[in-house]
Write a protein that holds these residues in place. Structure first.
Motif, PDB file in Angstrom:
ATOM      1  N   VAL A 114      -8.870  -0.849   3.901  1.00 20.40           N
ATOM      2  CA  VAL A 114      -7.690   0.021   3.864  1.00 20.40           C
ATOM      3  C   VAL A 114      -6.737  -0.405   2.758  1.00 20.40           C
ATOM      4  CG1 VAL A 114      -5.562   0.593   5.093  1.00 20.40           C
ATOM      5  CG2 VAL A 114      -7.743   0.692   6.279  1.00 20.40           C
ATOM      6  N   VAL A 115      -6.463  -1.721   2.727  1.00 20.77           N
ATOM      7  CA  VAL A 115      -5.509  -2.212   1.729  1.00 20.77           C
ATOM      8  C   VAL A 115      -6.034  -1.962   0.326  1.00 20.77           C
ATOM      9  CG1 VAL A 115      -4.415  -4.281   0.817  1.00 20.77           C
ATOM     10  CG2 VAL A 115      -4.524  -3.913   3.284  1.00 20.77           C
ATOM     11  N   THR A 150       0.834  -1.208   0.000  1.00 13.86           N
ATOM     12  CA  THR A 150       0.000   0.000   0.000  1.00 13.86           C
ATOM     13  C   THR A 150       0.861   1.247   0.000  1.00 13.86           C
ATOM     14  OG1 THR A 150      -0.078  -0.050   2.396  1.00 13.86           O
ATOM     15  CG2 THR A 150      -1.860  -1.137   1.238  1.00 13.86           C
ATOM     16  N   LEU A 151       2.131   1.118  -0.338  1.00 13.06           N
ATOM     17  CA  LEU A 151       3.066   2.245  -0.313  1.00 13.06           C
ATOM     18  C   LEU A 151       2.993   2.990   1.017  1.00 13.06           C
ATOM     19  CD1 LEU A 151       3.205   3.923  -3.825  1.00 13.06           C
ATOM     20  CD2 LEU A 151       4.674   2.208  -2.801  1.00 13.06           C
ATOM     21  N   SER A 177      -6.059   1.762  -0.512  1.00  7.47           N
ATOM     22  CA  SER A 177      -4.691   2.286  -0.640  1.00  7.47           C
ATOM     23  C   SER A 177      -4.109   1.909  -1.980  1.00  7.47           C
ATOM     24  CB  SER A 177      -3.790   1.738   0.462  1.00  7.47           C
ATOM     25  OG  SER A 177      -4.369   1.927   1.701  1.00  7.47           O
ATOM     26  N   VAL A 178      -4.329   0.654  -2.372  1.00 10.36           N
ATOM     27  CA  VAL A 178      -3.814   0.232  -3.675  1.00 10.36           C
ATOM     28  C   VAL A 178      -4.463   1.072  -4.776  1.00 10.36           C
ATOM     29  CG1 VAL A 178      -3.715  -1.667  -5.310  1.00 10.36           C
ATOM     30  CG2 VAL A 178      -3.214  -2.075  -2.908  1.00 10.36           C
ATOM     31  N   VAL A 220       0.587   3.160   3.496  1.00  9.37           N
ATOM     32  CA  VAL A 220      -0.643   3.533   4.195  1.00  9.37           C
ATOM     33  C   VAL A 220      -0.962   2.547   5.322  1.00  9.37           C
ATOM     34  CG1 VAL A 220      -3.110   3.945   3.934  1.00  9.37           C
ATOM     35  CG2 VAL A 220      -1.525   4.661   2.161  1.00  9.37           C
ATOM     36  N   VAL A 266      -2.856   4.385  -4.776  1.00  3.81           N
ATOM     37  CA  VAL A 266      -1.516   4.313  -5.379  1.00  3.81           C
ATOM     38  C   VAL A 266      -1.628   4.349  -6.894  1.00  3.81           C
ATOM     39  CG1 VAL A 266       0.448   2.798  -5.753  1.00  3.81           C
ATOM     40  CG2 VAL A 266      -0.420   3.138  -3.448  1.00  3.81           C
TER      41      VAL A 266
END
Lengths: 378, 387
Positions: B103-104, A15-16, B107-108, A18, B111
């Motif tokens: 969240v994951v 997730t870079l 977030s991806v 996060v 990104v």
């Protein structure tokens, strides 16, 4: 703890970054619950979402500040630019101390023992001001004022630390730490001064060079290379010494801590970590060499192409992940364990706290510390 | 229900007192009783939650406003019975798992969208914003870069710039004569300022706001005045397109986007680096192609040979095409990383744009002038003072 660390780091990478707030929360929850005082474990009640929100709020405050500073330094001439850079760096250090104090408040107010929260009062700005003044004095005295800075800051922190309605106190003094630490200071001073003097004399004897080191020069270089690991070891010893000094000064209400941490305890941990790093590096090198050869030899990799890029990226990320995990498993956790195991608490029988009426703190400080890359650790 | 009672430890959340209690599980709730039979707490089963512990015991809390009370039970039949009877015991953990997944996932997604913004959005934005900036901003950026370059570049003995001494002055005059028609034809809103750098590196570059650096190494490499004029025209193209300002805007935006918003952590720096490299390279390849196109048009207007620049390029990279049979290089993924387009490709495009040359056009400098220009940094090749 291993699955927790690997999963957390992997998701953080994916997730870079996060996910790091949730990972930190998991690690803390684990470490806290493994810490038992009189048979009752601590409980960490913080949540990843709180840290994430704290970080977002910190960004909302810091981004406009960054933009304004950038515009200011752009509008002015070169001298103003340098001055702005300098002031900016100082401001960041100051802000980071404020943030670290606020972060400590968050962590304490998310710590539960026997159903009662810990807490922290006091002002982050006042703390940052103390840090700043003492830091200046420490630089001016070549580190000799450092023990007194530590004592002053710890006094401020502990006097503002609460277990429910029971106030903390700090009774260790800077003089004690100074007396215990000053031999190490002299040792390091010698370790730095001798090679410096040798190199300086070498430079003075052969003024036109830099090429010809001469005997004094070689001796100086040799001494310097030998001194670096010794200095690192001294730092590990000092870290243990300072922790023992600190723990022996901590009181909460009628309870007091006694600490008998061995001076070499932390050093042993670090040596184990270095060994683990070496083994890991050798193992990864072997694995990637074998896999690389299986993928068609170095020629195919050197020519470039998609497989080479992917292979390099995976190798790089796996190595990074491994280093981060080793740090967590071979440094953070053992240091935590040794620190707590070396402490015995007395007077706990008389320690009866009533729940504090202070509401739990928010995670703004954690967010600022994180955004400034002054991470408060795990 | 067979096992419905047992013992435990209770913390009421009001004080830190540790109380040994009797726990009894009923149809609707869990009762916590003091040894003397006093009722300490009565928690509805639906509100029971498990708190995190690695002690192997069952640590219970209540999902309701109020003090953070805890009830600890040894693992055993009573704990099992409570686990079976309390429907929402793991609700907190389950909702946490859902949150983590979310969240994951997001977030991806973030990104991906930030990467798209970095690769496409920022360059487009820089393209729109750069022409709106006043030239004074470009010039100030250029001054900063200029100061840094003068400090960082290793140069030969005799000063940073060539053509300032009496022996070197004829070369400088020849250069000015070469640049004059180009400047006239370009009609830039800022004066052109060309500096010959005493360095053996074969290179040329344009700073934001107009200054152009022509390296001695490149001058010595040139075989005709038109080749050098082509280099100048290409750099003038960068100035006219305001590539310096665009680049600065874009690089600033990128480092802000990736470095600050995403934060720094293990491995993040690498991802940021790769993203920046890809984005900047793809962007700068476009800028180079555009400057090539500009150079061809400018050379034609100034009366020079537009194709000469392509020949110089090919010679510099050693990718010579012997008798027109070009070694067809395979496109590799690394092409996306290169900051300049493939040289042969550039040469081909330049020659196609230049078209066939009318044979009667005179070179832009006389042979004597060109010889003087070649010696602008002295007769011997300048060696970098890097001993």
């Amino acid at each position: 703890m291993r699955p927790l660390v690997l999963k957390g780091l992997l998701l953080t990478l994916l997730t870079l970054g996060v996910y790091r707030f949730w990972y930190q929360t998991d690690v803390r929850r684990f470490l806290w619950s493994r810490t038992a005082i009189e048979g009752d474990g601590l409980e960490y009640t913080g949540r990843g979402l709180e840290l994430f929100l704290g970080f977002l709020i910190a960004l909302a405050v810091l981004i406009p500040a960054y933009v304004i500073i950038a515009l200011l330094s752009f509008a002015g001439g070169p001298i103003l630019q340098v001055a702005a850079q300098f002031a900016f760096s100082l401001a960041i250090v100051f802000l980071a101390q404020y943030a670290l104090y606020r972060a400590r408040r968050y962590r304490l107010s998310r710590t539960l023992w026997r159903g009662v929260r810990l807490g922290q009062t006091g002002s982050g700005w006042a703390y940052a001001g103390r840090c700043f003044g003492w830091g200046l004095l420490t630089v001016l005295t070549l580190g000799l004022a450092y023990p007194f800075m530590r004592a002053s800051l710890e006094r401020y922190k502990m006097n503002n630390t609460w277990y429910g309605d029971q106030q903390g106190r700090f009774t260790a003094t800077g003089g004690q730490l100074f007396r215990q630490g000053v031999p190490l200071w002299f040792l390091v001073a010698v370790l730095i001064a001798v090679p410096a003097a040798l190199l300086a004399s070498a430079a003075a004897n052969a003024p036109d060079a830099g090429r010809e080191l001469g005997r004094a020069g070689w001796l100086g270089m040799l001494f310097l290379f030998a001194a670096v690991p010794v200095i690192l070891a001294v730092m590990a010893i000092y870290q243990a010494l300072e922790f023992r000094w600190w723990a022996n000064g901590v009181h909460v209400g009628p309870a007091s801590a006694r600490c008998d941490l061995g001076l070499f305890a932390f050093l042993k941990t670090y040596l184990g970590y270095v060994l683990a790093l070496l083994l890991f590096s050798i193992a990864t090198a072997v694995v990637f060499a074998v896999v690389g050869a299986a993928l068609g030899g170095t020629a195919a990799l050197r020519e470039g192409g998609a497989p080479a890029l992917v292979f390099t990226a995976i190798a790089y990320l796996a190595t990074l992940l491994g280093y981060a995990a080793l740090g967590q498993l071979y440094v953070v956790r053992p240091l935590w364990k040794k620190s707590f195991e070396s402490v015995t608490l007395t007077g706990l029988g008389a320690l009866v706290a009533a729940q504090s009426t202070e509401p739990p703190a928010n995670a703004f400080g954690e967010g600022v510390a994180d955004a400034l890359d002054f991470g408060a650790g795990f | 229900m067979t096992t419905s009672s047992g013992t435990g430890v209770f913390f009421d959340g009001l004080t830190s007192r540790r109380q040994d209690v009797h726990v009894s599980l009923a149809e609707e709730d869990l009762a916590v009783l003091a040894p003397d039979g006093r009722m300490l707490a009565r928690w509805p089963l639906g509100q029971l939650r498990e708190a995190f512990t690695t002690s192997g015991r069952l640590r219970l809390t209540r999902d309701a406003e109020g003090p953070p009370a805890r009830l600890e039970l040894a693992d055993g039949p009573l704990a099992d019975a409570i686990r079976a009877a309390a429907p929402a015991l793991h609700a907190a953990r389950a909702s946490e798992r859902t949150a983590t997944r979310r969240v994951v996932l997001w977030s991806v997604a973030a990104v991906v969208s930030l990467t798209a913004l970095g690769l496409f959005g920022l360059p487009a934005l820089a393209d729109k914003v750069a022409p709106l900036l006043p030239w004074s901003v470009d010039r100030r950026m250029g001054e900063v870069v200029d100061a840094q370059l003068r400090y960082l570049l290793p140069t030969g003995q005799g000063g940073f710039a060539c053509g300032e001494t009496a022996t070197e002055a004829p070369g400088r005059a020849a250069l000015d004569r070469l640049a004059a028609p180009l400047e006239r034809a370009a009609g830039l809103p800022v004066p052109l300022k060309i500096t010959v750098v005493r360095s053996a590196i074969p290179n040329a570059l344009a700073l934001p706001g107009g200054p152009i650096y022509l390296f001695d190494g490149l001058i010595r490499e040139a075989r005709s005045p038109d080749e050098l004029a082509g280099v100048l025209a290409h750099e003038i193209g960068h100035v006219a397109h305001r590539d310096g300002a665009r680049r600065t805007l874009q690089a600033g935006g990128l480092s802000f986007l990736f470095g600050f918003v995403l934060g720094d952590f293990a491995g993040g720096g690498a991802a940021v680096f790769v993203a920046r490299m890809l984005s900047e390279a793809s962007y700068s390849r476009q800028a180079e192609s555009a400057a090539d196109g500009y150079a061809v048009a400018l050379m034609r207007r100034a009366g020079g040979d537009p194709a000469a620049f392509g020949a110089l390029l090919a010679r510099l990279t050693g990718e010579q095409d012997d008798d027109g049979a070009e070694a067809e290089r395979k496109r590799s993924p690394l092409d996306y990383v290169a900051s300049h387009p493939d040289t042969l490709e550039r040469k081909r495009v330049i020659e196609a744009a230049a078209g066939p040359r009318s044979g009667d056009a005179a070179p832009l400098l006389t042979p004597a002038e060109f010889a003087a220009l070649k010696a602008v940094c002295g007769a011997n090749p300048s060696k970098d003072d890097d001993a």
